[in-house]
Scaffold this motif. Structure first.
Motif, PDB file in Angstrom:
ATOM      1  N   PHE A  23       0.815  -1.207   0.000  1.00 51.42           N
ATOM      2  CA  PHE A  23       0.000   0.000   0.000  1.00 51.42           C
ATOM      3  C   PHE A  23       0.854   1.265   0.000  1.00 51.42           C
ATOM      4  O   PHE A  23       0.462   2.287  -0.560  1.00 51.42           O
ATOM      5  CB  PHE A  23      -0.936  -0.005   1.222  1.00 51.42           C
ATOM      6  N   GLU A  24       2.038   1.190   0.625  1.00 51.97           N
ATOM      7  CA  GLU A  24       2.921   2.358   0.604  1.00 51.97           C
ATOM      8  C   GLU A  24       3.377   2.670  -0.806  1.00 51.97           C
ATOM      9  O   GLU A  24       3.444   3.846  -1.209  1.00 51.97           O
ATOM     10  CB  GLU A  24       4.141   2.123   1.497  1.00 51.97           C
ATOM     11  N   SER A  25       3.672   1.624  -1.571  1.00 52.84           N
ATOM     12  CA  SER A  25       4.126   1.846  -2.945  1.00 52.84           C
ATOM     13  C   SER A  25       3.019   2.372  -3.846  1.00 52.84           C
ATOM     14  O   SER A  25       3.302   2.964  -4.893  1.00 52.84           O
ATOM     15  CB  SER A  25       4.687   0.543  -3.525  1.00 52.84           C
TER      16      SER A  25
ATOM     17  N   ILE B 150      -2.803   5.634   7.185  1.00 54.12           N
ATOM     18  CA  ILE B 150      -3.813   4.846   6.456  1.00 54.12           C
ATOM     19  C   ILE B 150      -3.352   3.400   6.320  1.00 54.12           C
ATOM     20  O   ILE B 150      -4.154   2.464   6.461  1.00 54.12           O
ATOM     21  CB  ILE B 150      -4.083   5.485   5.079  1.00 54.12           C
ATOM     22  N   VAL B 151      -2.052   3.193   6.067  1.00 52.23           N
ATOM     23  CA  VAL B 151      -1.542   1.819   5.932  1.00 52.23           C
ATOM     24  C   VAL B 151      -1.696   1.071   7.237  1.00 52.23           C
ATOM     25  O   VAL B 151      -2.071  -0.119   7.255  1.00 52.23           O
ATOM     26  CB  VAL B 151      -0.068   1.859   5.471  1.00 52.23           C
TER      27      VAL B 151
ATOM     28  N   ALA C 135      -6.059  -6.016   6.142  1.00 53.15           N
ATOM     29  CA  ALA C 135      -5.587  -5.865   4.760  1.00 53.15           C
ATOM     30  C   ALA C 135      -4.092  -5.554   4.798  1.00 53.15           C
ATOM     31  O   ALA C 135      -3.681  -4.388   4.856  1.00 53.15           O
ATOM     32  CB  ALA C 135      -6.358  -4.759   4.053  1.00 53.15           C
ATOM     33  N   ALA C 136      -3.289  -6.624   4.781  1.00 51.85           N
ATOM     34  CA  ALA C 136      -1.833  -6.430   4.857  1.00 51.85           C
ATOM     35  C   ALA C 136      -1.248  -6.067   3.503  1.00 51.85           C
ATOM     36  O   ALA C 136      -0.270  -5.307   3.424  1.00 51.85           O
ATOM     37  CB  ALA C 136      -1.171  -7.690   5.399  1.00 51.85           C
ATOM     38  N   SER C 137      -1.813  -6.602   2.420  1.00 49.77           N
ATOM     39  CA  SER C 137      -1.320  -6.332   1.075  1.00 49.77           C
ATOM     40  C   SER C 137      -2.518  -6.099   0.157  1.00 49.77           C
ATOM     41  O   SER C 137      -3.620  -6.598   0.417  1.00 49.77           O
ATOM     42  CB  SER C 137      -0.473  -7.509   0.557  1.00 49.77           C
ATOM     43  N   PRO C 138      -2.346  -5.354  -0.915  1.00 56.05           N
ATOM     44  CA  PRO C 138      -3.480  -5.012  -1.783  1.00 56.05           C
ATOM     45  C   PRO C 138      -3.934  -6.188  -2.643  1.00 56.05           C
ATOM     46  O   PRO C 138      -3.128  -7.026  -3.057  1.00 56.05           O
ATOM     47  CB  PRO C 138      -2.938  -3.869  -2.631  1.00 56.05           C
TER      48      PRO C 138
ATOM     49  N   ALA D 261      -4.968  -1.853  -8.864  1.00 49.61           N
ATOM     50  CA  ALA D 261      -5.231  -1.249 -10.173  1.00 49.61           C
ATOM     51  C   ALA D 261      -5.845   0.137 -10.057  1.00 49.61           C
ATOM     52  O   ALA D 261      -5.548   1.024 -10.877  1.00 49.61           O
ATOM     53  CB  ALA D 261      -6.154  -2.162 -10.982  1.00 49.61           C
ATOM     54  N   THR D 262      -6.683   0.368  -9.058  1.00 50.60           N
ATOM     55  CA  THR D 262      -7.459   1.618  -9.017  1.00 50.60           C
ATOM     56  C   THR D 262      -6.883   2.674  -8.082  1.00 50.60           C
ATOM     57  O   THR D 262      -7.097   3.870  -8.314  1.00 50.60           O
ATOM     58  CB  THR D 262      -8.903   1.306  -8.577  1.00 50.60           C
ATOM     59  N   ILE D 263      -6.178   2.302  -7.021  1.00 53.75           N
ATOM     60  CA  ILE D 263      -5.713   3.287  -6.041  1.00 53.75           C
ATOM     61  C   ILE D 263      -4.820   4.357  -6.676  1.00 53.75           C
ATOM     62  O   ILE D 263      -5.007   5.562  -6.414  1.00 53.75           O
ATOM     63  CB  ILE D 263      -5.009   2.571  -4.867  1.00 53.75           C
TER      64      ILE D 263
END
Length: 603
Positions: free
Chosen positions: A220-222, A229-230, A238-241, A247-249
């Motif tokens: 999420f940081e990347s 927020i992370v 939610a550890a990883s997207p 795709a949308t963030i």
């Protein structure tokens, strides 16, 4: 004692006689010449009181002795017993009328059929002729033929028609659906251009399909989210997207309009919730908060349950950076909602109906909303919210950002896309088919009389189960039946008020009950962890409803099972629905007590 009572200035009062003997009572100025009035016991002795001398009135026992009273002498009237002896009363002498049985026929009687005195007619002398003496006709010599000798009519003599050369096809060559039907009337669709989901929006716009392998190693940081927020996402689990989030963030943070399609349970709420909070932080965040400030973000959902579900995900993310959210939906008093708006909020999560009501009352101003999200847009259009949503979006900032997410992007969404998302960034998750899914689909064909008993055996388990019914009455009755069978169950449908709906859903979430019987109000937006079995007591009417019902289990990569119960007559229709949803399911005949039912319940 009234006799001893003083007169009170009325003068000397004479002694008043008692009323015991009326004959001794004085006349009181009526004069002393009053005749003694006789008693009413004997009326014959009563005087006439100036009416003159009255004659004795005879009794009415004998009517013949009664006087005529000035009517003159009346003749004796005979009795009506013998009519022949009755006088004629001035009708003259009447002759004796003979009976109709002995009456002789009269000559010249017009009622007689054999009259001889009528005048001669022109056709009386015409001789009568038999059928054989009629003149010959042209068709008399035509030979008669029986129906069996009639030759078969040929179609060769009729004029040629335009469709005579069209090849005939048998009924067996006809497919089970329009997609597989071979016909000269309807040409087959090209397999590459036909999409079972009818995503007309994606047919016009090229979608960026993201694979699950494309998000390996992505954090999420990347993607551009801040540290607070992370950490809030990590607390939510939610550890990883997920692919739709990855795709949308970035596009949401960049300020582009986004059109995303992903099946239910794919993580769409975080896909628009997390970057929405990040956008508001870039625009000032929670600094300089004032009471009564206008909202800057709006999230629209079709149902109250989905609105609450979205708020439970977005609220912790917003609170982590000092933003406030509120829920606005119908079915509850609006006092608390109006109070929250007066204090000032940053993000509104609600349904179109109540939001439009508050706008018309002048209690809600959306002129400063810069980010608007439509979640489950296709369902809002199906429920008749297309025009209210359009009116709400027109009240937001004209330059605002629009995000539209849905499991399907069909024709109901096209009007919204054409007006509010002229150049969107379109994303969909690739590889979302049954091969990559963790949900097992089964169809049980049962007799109607054993349906309820079979449902009891399926849900009699220790894990959480969600049962879907078509009507509210059946959902309530089925929940009561399961309770009487010793299986704790609660219901969820539109006839319940919001407090009871929330309470029943909380019972399932907390584990106090393991069975929830619901209508399609729970088909979208209801997220309960560890639902391992979805039972469709009534099969859905369309494939989209099937997909959303099935999406209540197997969420976030977990294993789930969907069992649909149908009668034999619905087997063909169910096959077409599964083909349209691109799902393969085994059809099995089942009855209460079968080993197959026990295996499904304990799997």
């Amino acid at each position: 004692d009234r006799n001893e009572r003083p007169a009170y200035n009325r003068g000397e009062r004479t002694e008043r006689p008692s009323y015991g003997d009326r004959n001794e009572r004085p006349a009181y100025n009526r004069g002393d010449d009053r005749n003694e009035r006789p008693s009413s016991g004997d009326r014959n002795e009563r005087p006439s009181y100036n009416r003159g001398e009255r004659t004795e009135r005879p009794s009415y026992g004998d009517r013949n002795e009664r006087p005529s009273y000035n009517r003159g002498e009346r003749t004796e009237r005979p009795s009506s017993g013998d009519r022949n002896e009755r006088p004629s009363y001035n009708r003259g002498e009447r002759t004796e009328r003979p009976s109709y049985g002995d009456r002789p026929a009269r000559q010249g009687d017009p009622r007689q059929a054999s009259r001889t005195d009528r005048p001669a007619r022109s056709f009386d002398d015409r001789p009568k002729r038999s059928f054989e003496e009629r003149p010959a006709r042209s068709y008399d010599d035509r030979p008669k033929r029986s129906f069996e000798e009639r030759p078969a009519r040929s179609s060769d003599d009729r004029p040629k028609r335009s469709f005579d050369d069209r090849p005939k096809r048998s009924f067996d060559d006809r497919g089970t659906s329009d997609a597989s039907r071979g016909s000269d009337y309807y040409p087959k669709r090209d397999a590459g251009s036909y999409t079972p989901q009818d995503d007309v929006v994606l047919e016009r716009l090229e979608a960026d399909a993201i694979q699950a392998a494309d998000v390996e190693g992505v954090t999420f940081e990347s993607l551009g989210l801040g540290g607070n927020i992370v950490r809030a996402l990590a607390e939510l689990g939610a550890a990883s997207p997920f692919p739709i989030q990855a795709a949308t963030i970035p596009d949401v943070i960049a300020g582009r309009d986004v059109l995303g399609r992903g099946r239910t349970g794919s993580g769409k709420t975080i896909a628009f919730g997390a970057p929405l909070v990040e956008k508001l932080m870039e625009n000032g965040g929670g600094k300089n908060r004032k009471p009564g400030r206008k909202p800057r973000a709006l999230i629209l959902a079709p149902t109250r349950e989905l609105a609450l579900q979205i708020d439970r995900t977005v609220q912790p993310i917003a609170r982590a950076v000092g933003l406030f959210t509120t829920q606005i939906y119908g079915g509850v008093p609006q006092g608390r909602q109006v109070g929250a708006l007066q204090r000032g909020v940053d993000i509104i999560v609600g349904t179109p109906g109540r939001i439009e009501d508050l706008i018309e009352q002048g209690r809600l101003d959306l002129s400063q909303v810069t980010v608007t999200v439509l979640d489950e847009a296709d369902h809002m259009c199906d429920l008749g919210f297309l025009e209210p949503v359009q009116r709400i979006l027109r009240r937001t900032s004209p330059d605002g950002q629009k995000l539209l997410f849905s499991a399907t992007l069909d024709k109901g969404v096209a009007a919204l896309v054409n007006e509010f998302l002229p150049n969107p960034s379109v994303h969909e998750v690739a590889g979302e088919d049954q091969a990559s899914s963790t949900i097992d689909h089964r169809v049980l064909v049962v007799e109607h009389k054993g349906k309820d008993r079979l449902i009891e055996e399926l849900v009699n388990r220790t894990e959480k189960t969600l049962v879907f019914a078509r009507t509210r009455a059946y959902a309530e009755r089925l929940a009561e039946q399961l309770g009487m069978a010793g299986i704790p169950a609660v219901s969820l449908h539109g006839d319940l008020n919001q407090a009871r709906r929330t309470r029943n859903l909380e019972k399932l979430t907390s584990g106090r009950v393991n069975v929830l019987v619901a209508t399609d109000v729970a088909a979208r937006g209801i997220h309960v962890d560890d639902i391992t079995l979805v039972v469709q007591a009534d099969a859905p009417d369309e494939y989209k409803t099937y997909l959303h019902r099935a999406g209540r289990t197997g969420r976030a990569g977990k294993i789930g099972r969907v069992v649909t119960i149908i009668p034999k007559a619905r087997r063909r229709r169910m096959t077409e629905m599964l083909d349209r949803a691109e799902i393969e399911a085994a059809f099995d005949d089942a009855a209460p007590g079968d080993q197959l039912v026990e295996d499904i319940a304990t799997a």
